[in-house]
Design a protein around this motif. Structure first.
Motif, PDB file in Angstrom:
ATOM      1  N   GLN A  79       4.643 -12.222   6.270  1.00 59.77           N
ATOM      2  CA  GLN A  79       4.034 -10.945   5.899  1.00 59.77           C
ATOM      3  C   GLN A  79       3.026 -10.493   6.956  1.00 59.77           C
ATOM      4  N   GLU A  80       2.223 -11.411   7.472  1.00 52.52           N
ATOM      5  CA  GLU A  80       1.215 -11.063   8.474  1.00 52.52           C
ATOM      6  C   GLU A  80       1.851 -10.603   9.781  1.00 52.52           C
ATOM      7  N   ILE A  81       2.939 -11.237  10.181  1.00 49.03           N
ATOM      8  CA  ILE A  81       3.639 -10.824  11.401  1.00 49.03           C
ATOM      9  C   ILE A  81       4.213  -9.420  11.238  1.00 49.03           C
ATOM     10  N   LEU A  82       4.829  -9.173  10.089  1.00 47.14           N
ATOM     11  CA  LEU A  82       5.427  -7.856   9.841  1.00 47.14           C
ATOM     12  C   LEU A  82       4.370  -6.752   9.876  1.00 47.14           C
ATOM     13  N   LEU A  83       3.180  -7.050   9.348  1.00 40.33           N
ATOM     14  CA  LEU A  83       2.117  -6.044   9.340  1.00 40.33           C
ATOM     15  C   LEU A  83       1.472  -5.907  10.715  1.00 40.33           C
ATOM     16  N   ARG A  84       1.094  -7.030  11.300  1.00 43.68           N
ATOM     17  CA  ARG A  84       0.329  -7.010  12.552  1.00 43.68           C
ATOM     18  C   ARG A  84       1.154  -6.514  13.737  1.00 43.68           C
ATOM     19  N   GLU A  85       2.397  -6.971  13.832  1.00 44.53           N
ATOM     20  CA  GLU A  85       3.203  -6.683  15.023  1.00 44.53           C
ATOM     21  C   GLU A  85       4.172  -5.518  14.835  1.00 44.53           C
ATOM     22  N   TYR A  86       4.504  -5.200  13.575  1.00 45.64           N
ATOM     23  CA  TYR A  86       5.522  -4.166  13.356  1.00 45.64           C
ATOM     24  C   TYR A  86       5.050  -3.031  12.454  1.00 45.64           C
ATOM     25  N   GLY A  87       3.832  -3.111  11.949  1.00 46.56           N
ATOM     26  CA  GLY A  87       3.313  -2.034  11.116  1.00 46.56           C
ATOM     27  C   GLY A  87       4.067  -1.857   9.815  1.00 46.56           C
ATOM     28  N   LEU A  88       4.497  -2.960   9.204  1.00 41.77           N
ATOM     29  CA  LEU A  88       5.249  -2.917   7.951  1.00 41.77           C
ATOM     30  C   LEU A  88       4.473  -3.699   6.894  1.00 41.77           C
ATOM     31  N   GLN A  89       4.008  -3.022   5.848  1.00 44.80           N
ATOM     32  CA  GLN A  89       3.251  -3.663   4.787  1.00 44.80           C
ATOM     33  C   GLN A  89       4.185  -4.030   3.636  1.00 44.80           C
ATOM     34  N   MET A  90       4.303  -5.337   3.370  1.00 50.94           N
ATOM     35  CA  MET A  90       5.148  -5.813   2.278  1.00 50.94           C
ATOM     36  C   MET A  90       4.399  -5.727   0.948  1.00 50.94           C
ATOM     37  N   GLU A  91       5.126  -5.874  -0.141  1.00 45.30           N
ATOM     38  CA  GLU A  91       4.544  -5.859  -1.469  1.00 45.30           C
ATOM     39  C   GLU A  91       3.875  -7.189  -1.800  1.00 45.30           C
ATOM     40  N   MET A  92       4.543  -8.300  -1.464  1.00 47.72           N
ATOM     41  CA  MET A  92       4.040  -9.604  -1.895  1.00 47.72           C
ATOM     42  C   MET A  92       4.540 -10.691  -0.968  1.00 47.72           C
ATOM     43  N   ALA A  93       3.713 -11.722  -0.778  1.00 47.55           N
ATOM     44  CA  ALA A  93       4.139 -12.934  -0.086  1.00 47.55           C
ATOM     45  C   ALA A  93       4.016 -14.097  -1.052  1.00 47.55           C
ATOM     46  N   SER A  94       5.042 -14.919  -1.123  1.00 47.53           N
ATOM     47  CA  SER A  94       4.979 -16.141  -1.919  1.00 47.53           C
ATOM     48  C   SER A  94       5.162 -17.329  -0.980  1.00 47.53           C
ATOM     49  N   GLY A  95       5.436 -18.486  -1.539  1.00 41.67           N
ATOM     50  CA  GLY A  95       5.485 -19.684  -0.717  1.00 41.67           C
ATOM     51  C   GLY A  95       6.465 -19.627   0.430  1.00 41.67           C
ATOM     52  N   ASN A  96       7.686 -19.185   0.136  1.00 37.79           N
ATOM     53  CA  ASN A  96       8.722 -19.217   1.174  1.00 37.79           C
ATOM     54  C   ASN A  96       9.494 -17.898   1.293  1.00 37.79           C
ATOM     55  N   TYR A  97       8.898 -16.822   0.834  1.00 40.14           N
ATOM     56  CA  TYR A  97       9.577 -15.526   0.960  1.00 40.14           C
ATOM     57  C   TYR A  97       8.567 -14.385   0.816  1.00 40.14           C
TER      58      TYR A  97
END
Length: 466
Positions: A324-342
Motif C-alpha cells: 500500500q505504501e509503495i502504491l501511494l508513495r511511488e504511484y499516487g494510488l491510495q488503496m482502501e485497506m492493507a491487511s497482512g498479505n494483501y
C-alpha cells in the motif's frame, strides 16, 4: 488546517481506490452553504416523514425492492443498531457472524444481548469466506432460543453468502434475518454483479450508499422487507441512535446518487463491468503479485463475489502495508485497506479508464521488482481472526472494573475492550473473550507490520478485566 489539507488533496494527482464511491468526481450540485437547512416549512422531517422525504424514501424502496426504506445520515452504523435493537429483546440471544462490523457488537452491548457466533469459512488465500446455510441450520437447531440472525454479505473483501437459502432456513424458525450489506449498495443493477439481499428474502438490509455509489460519506439506507421486525420499533430506535438534526445536504446526496442509478444504470454498469474485466485480464500476467479472480474461490469458500473489489495479494513478497505504501508513495494510488498479505482497492461506477490503467501499470512495474519468498513475517487474515473463547458477556466485561497490562503479560486474562484492525473494523478480540498466547502474539505481529490496531491504550498494553 483541515480545509487546507483537503484542498491540497484535491489539487494532487492521488487517485482514490477507496470509498466514497463518487471518487471525488464533480457531480452537479448546489452550493452546500446555500442549501444547508433544518426542518423548515415544506421540507419535511426525517423522523416523521410525511412529505418530500417520505416520497424520496419510497422511491428508494421501489428501486431496491423493499417494503419500506429509511434514509440514514449516521451511516450504516445507526441502521444496524436500530435493526438489531428492534429485532431482539433486551438480554436475548442473537446468532452473529464473527466477522461482523463493530457496530453489531455495539448493539449487543447496548441491549445486553448474548451472542452465538458463526465463524466464516476459511479460504485457500487466508481471506475470510462465506457463512453457509449449513452453519446457520446447525446453530439454530442447537440453540432454539435465538431471536435473530445477523450476517455480513458482501464482506469487506467482497465475499457473498447464499442469502436466499439462509433466509429460508432462518424463517423456518420464525425469526428475522438481518444482512449488513454496507458494501453492496451497487448490487442488483447488473447481471455482472450479485443480486441485493432485499430481493433474496432478508428481513432487514443495511446499505452504505457512500461506499460504492456516488453519495456523500456517512449516508446509508435501512430497508425493511417483511413484517418480522416491527416498523414501529425500528422508527423508535432510529429516533434514539440517529441525530435529531439530519443533514439535508446528505439526504439530497442520497437522492441524487439513486437518481443517477435509476436513470443511467445500464450504461454506467456496462462501462464499469468492461473496465473491471479489462483490468482483471491484464492482471493475469502478474508473476508474484496476484489479483484474485471471482473464479479463484471454491463454492464452499464463497457463494458469490463482488467483482468490484480488487484484492491484490503480495505473494509473500512483502506485507500488504508495504505494498500500500509503495502504491501511494511511488504511484499516487491510495488503496482502501492493507491487511497482512494483501491490499483492497475499492472501485465504483465512477472510476475511470485512466484510474484502472494507472493501477494496472503500477502493479506490473512492482511485480517486476519483487520475488516470492518462503518467509516474510507476513500474517494472514486466517491467523488474525481466530476463534476465541468467551468467558463473559460483552456488557459484563465492558462494565467490569479493568486494569491495563503489558501484552506479553495478558495471557490468561479476559479482554476488557475491543481490539481490531481498522479498517475493516472486525474485532480480533471482543470484550469478555480470553486472551491466549497466540492472540497476544498476533496483536504484537500486526503492530510490527504497521497495521492500524485499535482498542489498545498504547501499542504495548491492553485493557483486561480486573
Amino acid at each position: 488546517m483541515l480545509e487546507q489539507k483537503l484542498n491540497e488533496l484535491e489539487q494532487s494527482d492521488i487517485y482514490p481506490f477507496h470509498m466514497p464511491g463518487h471518487k471525488r468526481a464533480f457531480l452537479p450540485f448546489a452550493n452546500p452553504y446555500a442549501i444547508d437547512i433544518t426542518e423548515i416549512e415544506g421540507f419535511d422531517n426525517l423522523h416523521h416523514a410525511t412529505g418530500i422525504l417520505q416520497e424520496a424514501q419510497q422511491k428508494a424502496a421501489d428501486l431496491y425492492g423493499a417494503q419500506k426504506t429509511y434514509y440514514l445520515v449516521n451511516g450504516s452504523t445507526c441502521g444496524l443498531l436500530a435493526a438489531i435493537s428492534a429485532a431482539v429483546p433486551r438480554g436475548g440471544k442473537i446468532l452473529v457472524a464473527r466477522n461482523c462490523h463493530k457496530a453489531v457488537y455495539h448493539a449487543m452491548y447496548l441491549r445486553q444481548l448474548v451472542p452465538v457466533y458463526l465463524y466464516p469459512e476459511d479460504t485457500a488465500y487466508g481471506i475470510q469466506g462465506q457463512v453457509t446455510p449449513q452453519m446457520v441450520q446447525k446453530q439454530l437447531k442447537q440453540t432454539p432460543d435465538i431471536r435473530a440472525v445477523v450476517i455480513t454479505s458482501p464482506t469487506y473483501d467482497g465475499v457473498v453468502s447464499d442469502i436466499k437459502n439462509i433466509a429460508d432456513i432462518v424463517h423456518a424458525y420464525g425469526i428475522p434475518l438481518i444482512v449488513d450489506e454496507a458494501h453492496g449498495a451497487h448490487f442488483g443493477f447488473s447481471p455482472e454483479f450479485p443480486e441485493n439481499a432485499t430481493r433474496l428474502g432478508a428481513d432487514a438490509v443495511i446499505m452504505s450508499v457512500h461506499k460504492t455509489l456516488p453519495a456523500f460519506t456517512q449516508t446509508a439506507l435501512l430497508h425493511l422487507c417483511s413484517d418480522r421486525i416491527a416498523e414501529k420499533k425500528v422508527a423508535q430506535f432510529l429516533g434514539i441512535y440517529e441525530t435529531s438534526s439530519p443533514s439535508y445536504l446528505l439526504m439530497a446526496g442520497i437522492e441524487k446518487s439513486l437518481q443517477i442509478i435509476e436513470k443511467d444504470r445500464e450504461m454506467l454498469f456496462a462501462a464499469y463491468s468492461r473496465r473491471l474485466a479489462e483490468f482483471r485480464d491484464k492482471a493475469k500476467n502478474l508473476k508474484t503479485l496476484q489479483v484474485l479472480q471471482p473464479s479463484d474461490f471454491s463454492k464452499q469458500e464463497a457463494f458469490s463475489f463482488d467483482p468490484g473489489k480488487l484484492l491484490i495479494l503480495t505473494g509473500n513478497s512483502m506485507s500488504g502495508q508495504a505494498l500500500q505504501e509503495i502504491l501511494l508513495r511511488e504511484y499516487g494510488l491510495q488503496m482502501e485497506m492493507a491487511s497482512g498479505n494483501y491490499v483492497v482497492a475499492m472501485t465504483s461506477i465512477m472510476d475511470t479508464d485512466e484510474g484502472f490503467a494507472r493501477l494496472s501499470d503500477a502493479l506490473e512495474c512492482i511485480d517486476g521488482t519483487v520475488r516470492k519468498k518462503e518467509e516474510t513475517g507476513v500474517i494472514s487474515p486466517r491467523e488474525i481472526y481466530r476463534e476465541q473463547k468467551t468467558v463473559m458477556t460483552i456488557d459484563q466485561a465492558l462494565d467490569a472494573e479493568q486494569k491495563t497490562v503489558r501484552l506479553e503479560e495478558a495471557t490468561g486474562a479476559v479482554s476488557g475492550d475491543y481490539v481490531y484492525l481498522y479498517p475493516p473494523g472486525i474485532p480480533i478480540l471482543v470484550p469478555g473473550e480470553a486472551i491466549d498466547v497466540q492472540t497476544a502474539e498476533t496483536i504484537r505481529h500486526c503492530i510490527r507490520l504497521g497495521l492500524e490496531v485499535e482498542g489498545l491504550p498504547d501499542l504495548t498494553c491492553i485493557n483486561v478485566v480486573k
